[in-house]
Scaffold this motif. Structure first.
Motif, PDB file in Angstrom:
ATOM      1  N   UNK A  21     -22.654  29.014 -35.642  1.00  0.00           N
ATOM      2  CA  UNK A  21     -23.047  29.539 -34.257  1.00  0.00           C
ATOM      3  C   UNK A  21     -22.603  27.962 -33.022  1.00  0.00           C
ATOM      4  N   UNK A  22     -21.893  27.286 -33.596  1.00  0.00           N
ATOM      5  CA  UNK A  22     -21.058  26.771 -32.117  1.00  0.00           C
ATOM      6  C   UNK A  22     -20.785  27.269 -31.014  1.00  0.00           C
ATOM      7  N   UNK A  23     -20.502  27.139 -30.072  1.00  0.00           N
ATOM      8  CA  UNK A  23     -20.175  27.943 -28.747  1.00  0.00           C
ATOM      9  C   UNK A  23     -18.432  27.797 -28.890  1.00  0.00           C
ATOM     10  N   UNK A  24     -17.778  28.676 -28.583  1.00  0.00           N
ATOM     11  CA  UNK A  24     -16.518  28.791 -28.861  1.00  0.00           C
ATOM     12  C   UNK A  24     -15.814  28.588 -26.817  1.00  0.00           C
ATOM     13  N   UNK A  25     -15.464  28.084 -25.968  1.00  0.00           N
ATOM     14  CA  UNK A  25     -15.016  28.110 -25.072  1.00  0.00           C
ATOM     15  C   UNK A  25     -13.005  28.969 -24.661  1.00  0.00           C
ATOM     16  N   UNK A  26     -13.357  29.465 -23.930  1.00  0.00           N
ATOM     17  CA  UNK A  26     -11.803  29.307 -23.575  1.00  0.00           C
ATOM     18  C   UNK A  26     -11.397  28.419 -22.854  1.00  0.00           C
ATOM     19  N   UNK A  27     -10.292  28.058 -23.728  1.00  0.00           N
ATOM     20  CA  UNK A  27      -9.046  26.966 -23.269  1.00  0.00           C
ATOM     21  C   UNK A  27      -8.192  27.156 -21.633  1.00  0.00           C
ATOM     22  N   UNK A  28      -8.275  28.253 -21.502  1.00  0.00           N
ATOM     23  CA  UNK A  28      -7.544  28.570 -19.940  1.00  0.00           C
ATOM     24  C   UNK A  28      -7.990  29.642 -19.465  1.00  0.00           C
ATOM     25  N   UNK A  29      -7.522  30.292 -18.166  1.00  0.00           N
ATOM     26  CA  UNK A  29      -7.439  31.556 -17.674  1.00  0.00           C
ATOM     27  C   UNK A  29      -6.916  32.545 -18.373  1.00  0.00           C
ATOM     28  N   UNK A  30      -7.435  33.590 -18.291  1.00  0.00           N
ATOM     29  CA  UNK A  30      -6.563  35.126 -19.941  1.00  0.00           C
ATOM     30  C   UNK A  30      -7.043  35.982 -19.949  1.00  0.00           C
ATOM     31  N   UNK A  31      -6.831  36.642 -20.572  1.00  0.00           N
ATOM     32  CA  UNK A  31      -6.974  38.780 -20.553  1.00  0.00           C
ATOM     33  C   UNK A  31      -7.362  38.484 -22.218  1.00  0.00           C
ATOM     34  N   UNK A  32      -8.133  38.970 -22.755  1.00  0.00           N
ATOM     35  CA  UNK A  32      -8.238  39.760 -24.379  1.00  0.00           C
ATOM     36  C   UNK A  32      -7.406  40.731 -24.318  1.00  0.00           C
ATOM     37  N   UNK A  33      -6.778  40.269 -25.283  1.00  0.00           N
ATOM     38  CA  UNK A  33      -5.137  40.955 -25.842  1.00  0.00           C
ATOM     39  C   UNK A  33      -6.234  41.553 -26.947  1.00  0.00           C
TER      40      UNK A  33
END
Length: 386
Positions: A292-304
């Protein structure tokens, strides 16, 4: 002596008779010697007076003509000086306009510099004012020679020329410094992008940047005719550099986990499959950590995509700019939905061991134009230009 004078008068001025006929009568008029002498004297005096007066009138007329000609010559000289001064003033205005355009370009470039470049070495001139205050209305006809005024004007002209040369040298230095920084940064970015195989993504980004987007504002263009072409070339290079910087900011330049909360349990590329121990190609990297370690978005984007996906287990796929896609597998929990806009460093899920997994870890992939690339290679390469 009296006898001589008397004989002279009798010889040259003898008594003469004038016969005057009037109404049938003849009259005799005797002109005595003294009368003749008196008339001749009067005539001589009259002729002398007329001659002297004529000479005086002639001299005065000549003097007046000379004065008028002198004034005309001075007027012509004054008009020539006025034209010369107006020509110098026009040239100074042109030079001042050139300096102002250089200043505007330099100021605009300074304001447009990316954060990766230093502004400390650049010196700006706060005010550009002409030291010459004389204008066309400031000229007047010189009644007397004004050496002090002429000296002041000459000093002003010299001061302006010195200032113009100094400012031009300063602008040359500033633009040279800018060009060196811009070229160094530009070449470093291109080298990194070539090493990571992002040339196609860069070309796509540059092509999209040429399209008209939501932009506008009042038109305030520079007069490029007053700016040297090499200065304009440096400005164009800066515009291109800003596009490269914009391209970098849209890339996943960090891993989706804090450095202290993971270790690399499997690298990108050829490996032995953890399940059947056969040779297989690993399209990403495995980052092992706590459940359950938090996962971060590495850049701006959109969930496909977001949901279950075969061997990936709980799976998220983010679409970034310029044909870049990131994938996250084996998640314990998904915190985003399909179509959702994501900002860099947003928490998109929690680490788990769903799907085809031997233990808790994150399977992380990066695709460029649908081709998998090594995330570590991209992250390390991009970290060199930040």
């Amino acid at each position: 002596m009296p006898v001589f004078i008397k004989s002279f008068f009798h010889k040259h001025f003898p008594a003469r008779q004038l016969l005057i006929r009037q109404n049938g009568e003849v009259k005799h008029v005797v002109l005595a010697p003294w009368l003749q002498v008196s008339v001749l004297t009067i005539l001589f005096i009259a002729i002398a007076w007329i001659s002297v007066s004529s000479i005086r009138v002639y001299m005065q007329t000549h003097q007046i003509s000379h004065i008028e000609q002198t004034q005309l010559d001075k007027q012509v000289q004054w008009q020539q000086k006025v034209k010369q001064q107006q020509a110098r003033y026009a040239l100074q205005q042109e030079q001042l306009a050139e300096l102002e355009q250089k200043q505007a370009l330099l100021q605009g470039m300074i304001e447009s510099l990316p954060a990766s470049l230093s502004k400390d070495a650049i010196k700006l001139e706060d005010q550009l004012g002409s030291p010459v205050n004389e204008s066309e209305s400031g000229f007047h006809e010189p009644l007397e020679e004004d050496k002090t005024q002429n000296k002041h004007v000459q000093n002003s002209l010299t001061s302006f020329e010195q200032r113009y040369i100094m400012l031009n040298q300063q602008y040359d230095t500033n633009f040279t410094l800018l060009a060196a920084q811009i070229n160094q940064r530009h070449d470093a970015i291109l080298e990194i992008l070539q090493d990571t195989g992002l040339e196609n993504a860069l070309a796509q980004h540059l092509a999209l940047s040429m399209q008209t987007t939501a932009q506008g504002g009042p038109l305030d263009i520079l007069d490029e005719s007053k700016i040297p072409s090499n200065f304009l070339a440096i400005a164009d290079k800066l515009l291109l550099l800003n596009q490269l910087e914009s391209f970098l900011t849209a890339l996943p330049n960090t891993l989706p986990l804090p450095a202290a909360k993971y270790y690399i349990s499997s690298n990108f590329g050829l490996r032995k499959d953890p399940m059947n121990h056969r040779r297989a190609f690993h399209k990403g990297i495995d980052l092992a950590g706590w459940h359950k370690t938090e996962i971060f978005a590495p850049a701006d984007g959109t969930v496909r995509r977001a949901g279950r996906n075969g061997g990936y287990g709980n799976f998220i796929e983010l679409e970034h700019k310029n044909g870049v896609v990131t994938r996250f597998g084996h998640l314990n929990k998904i915190n985003v939905k399909k179509g959702q806009a994501i900002t860099k460093h947003d928490v998109i899920g929690l680490m788990g061991s769903t799907g085809r997994s031997t233990s808790t870890h994150l399977h992380y992939e990066v695709l460029i134009d649908d081709k998998p690339v090594n995330p570590l290679k991209i992250t390390k390469a991009l970290s060199r230009v930040w």
